[in-house]
Enzyme design. Structure first.
Site, PDB file in Angstrom:
ATOM      1  N   THR A   1       2.800  -1.884   8.889  1.00  0.00           N
ATOM      2  CA  THR A   1       3.246  -2.840   9.907  1.00  0.00           C
ATOM      3  C   THR A   1       3.486  -4.250   9.374  1.00  0.00           C
ATOM      4  OG1 THR A   1       0.961  -3.435  10.371  1.00  0.00           O
ATOM      5  CG2 THR A   1       1.919  -1.650  11.701  1.00  0.00           C
TER       6      THR A   1
ATOM      7  N   ASP B   1       0.867  -1.181   0.000  1.00  0.00           N
ATOM      8  CA  ASP B   1       0.000   0.000   0.000  1.00  0.00           C
ATOM      9  C   ASP B   1       0.905   1.233   0.000  1.00  0.00           C
ATOM     10  OD1 ASP B   1       0.907   0.243   2.609  1.00  0.00           O
ATOM     11  OD2 ASP B   1      -1.065   0.111   3.542  1.00  0.00           O
TER      12      ASP B   1
ATOM     13  N   HIS C   1       9.561 -24.419   8.983  1.00  0.00           N
ATOM     14  CA  HIS C   1       8.515 -25.061   9.780  1.00  0.00           C
ATOM     15  C   HIS C   1       7.108 -24.846   9.232  1.00  0.00           C
ATOM     16  CE1 HIS C   1      11.066 -25.372  13.738  1.00  0.00           C
ATOM     17  NE2 HIS C   1      11.726 -25.767  12.661  1.00  0.00           N
TER      18      HIS C   1
ATOM     19  N   HIS D   1       6.340 -31.428  10.314  1.00  0.00           N
ATOM     20  CA  HIS D   1       5.601 -30.196  10.015  1.00  0.00           C
ATOM     21  C   HIS D   1       4.463 -30.436   9.024  1.00  0.00           C
ATOM     22  CE1 HIS D   1       8.575 -28.132  12.328  1.00  0.00           C
ATOM     23  NE2 HIS D   1       9.538 -28.603  11.561  1.00  0.00           N
TER      24      HIS D   1
ATOM     25  N   CYS E   1       3.226  -3.186   4.053  1.00  0.00           N
ATOM     26  CA  CYS E   1       2.347  -2.081   4.451  1.00  0.00           C
ATOM     27  C   CYS E   1       3.029  -1.372   5.619  1.00  0.00           C
ATOM     28  CB  CYS E   1       0.934  -2.565   4.764  1.00  0.00           C
ATOM     29  SG  CYS E   1       0.765  -3.686   6.168  1.00  0.00           S
TER      30      CYS E   1
HETATM   31  C1  RB5 Z   1      -1.959   2.497   6.542  1.00  0.00           C
HETATM   32  O1  RB5 Z   1      -1.955   3.693   7.236  1.00  0.00           O
HETATM   33  C2  RB5 Z   1      -1.742   1.327   7.492  1.00  0.00           C
HETATM   34  O2  RB5 Z   1      -2.891   1.145   8.266  1.00  0.00           O
HETATM   35  C3  RB5 Z   1      -1.397   0.086   6.734  1.00  0.00           C
HETATM   36  O3  RB5 Z   1      -0.268   0.317   5.964  1.00  0.00           O
HETATM   37  C4  RB5 Z   1      -1.042  -1.143   7.557  1.00  0.00           C
HETATM   38  O4  RB5 Z   1      -0.073  -0.857   8.506  1.00  0.00           O
HETATM   39  C5  RB5 Z   1      -2.150  -1.916   8.097  1.00  0.00           C
HETATM   40  O5  RB5 Z   1      -1.945  -3.011   8.680  1.00  0.00           O
END
Ligand code: RB5
Length: 155
Positions: free
Chosen positions: A73, A14, A104, A139, A71
């Site tokens: 996180t 994203d 695994h 596994h 993204c």
């Molecule tokens: C975008 O602001 C953020 O929410 C997205 O990149 C991501 O971290 C969501 O899990």
């Protein structure tokens, strides 16, 4: 990026993951991998599931060997990716997690958080992810149990 068997990679992000995604794509291409970039391609705000679903459809459909998703996180991408029955996606913060999830879990999609890992750490983890084989053995039994509860077991 060195010492990985060239593979076809589907990649996507994203807006929050764009810069890291582009850096990973460049490194993959420099290492000889065939990379299909499913976007996003600019800074405008977009919705991470759209890109997760595009990359996972390519992996599940056999058009890519592995997927890479970025993204903010990595978490939203992993949640989205793991809705696909044939996808095993893991958020990676280092090479150890990358090696172990390949060995695994036979993970086929690597997710990164551009707000939580730097580019060198992500590159190191990605090298390990692409260079580590699945161990099989005990596994296999566990992977078979990843089917949604109530689903008919594979024959
Ligand atoms: C975008 O602001 C953020 O929410 C997205 O990149 C991501 O971290 C969501 O899990």
């Amino acid at each position: 990026m060195t010492s990985t068997t060239p593979a076809s990679i589907a990649i996507g992000s994203d807006h929050a993951g764009l810069t890291l995604k582009d850096a990973l794509r460049a490194a993959l291409e420099a290492a000889g991998h065939a990379v299909t970039d499913h976007g996003t391609h600019g800074p405008d705000s977009v919705d991470y599931p759209d890109f997760a679903h595009a990359v996972c459809a390519a992996v599940a459909g056999g058009r890519a060997d592995r997927g890479v998703l970025v993204c903010g996180t990595g978490i939203g991408m992993a949640i989205s990716a793991n809705r696909h029955p044939d996808i095993r996606a893991a958020v990676l913060h280092d090479g150890t997690e990358a090696r172990l999830t390949r060995a695994h879990n036979d993970a086929n999609v690597a997710c990164f958080g551009a707000r939580t890992v730097g580019v060198e750490v992500a590159l190191d983890a990605l090298r390990a992810f692409l260079g580590t084989p699945y161990e099989g053995g005990r596994h296999d039994r566990r992977l078979a149990k990843l089917a949604p509860p109530g689903a008919k077991p594979a024959a």
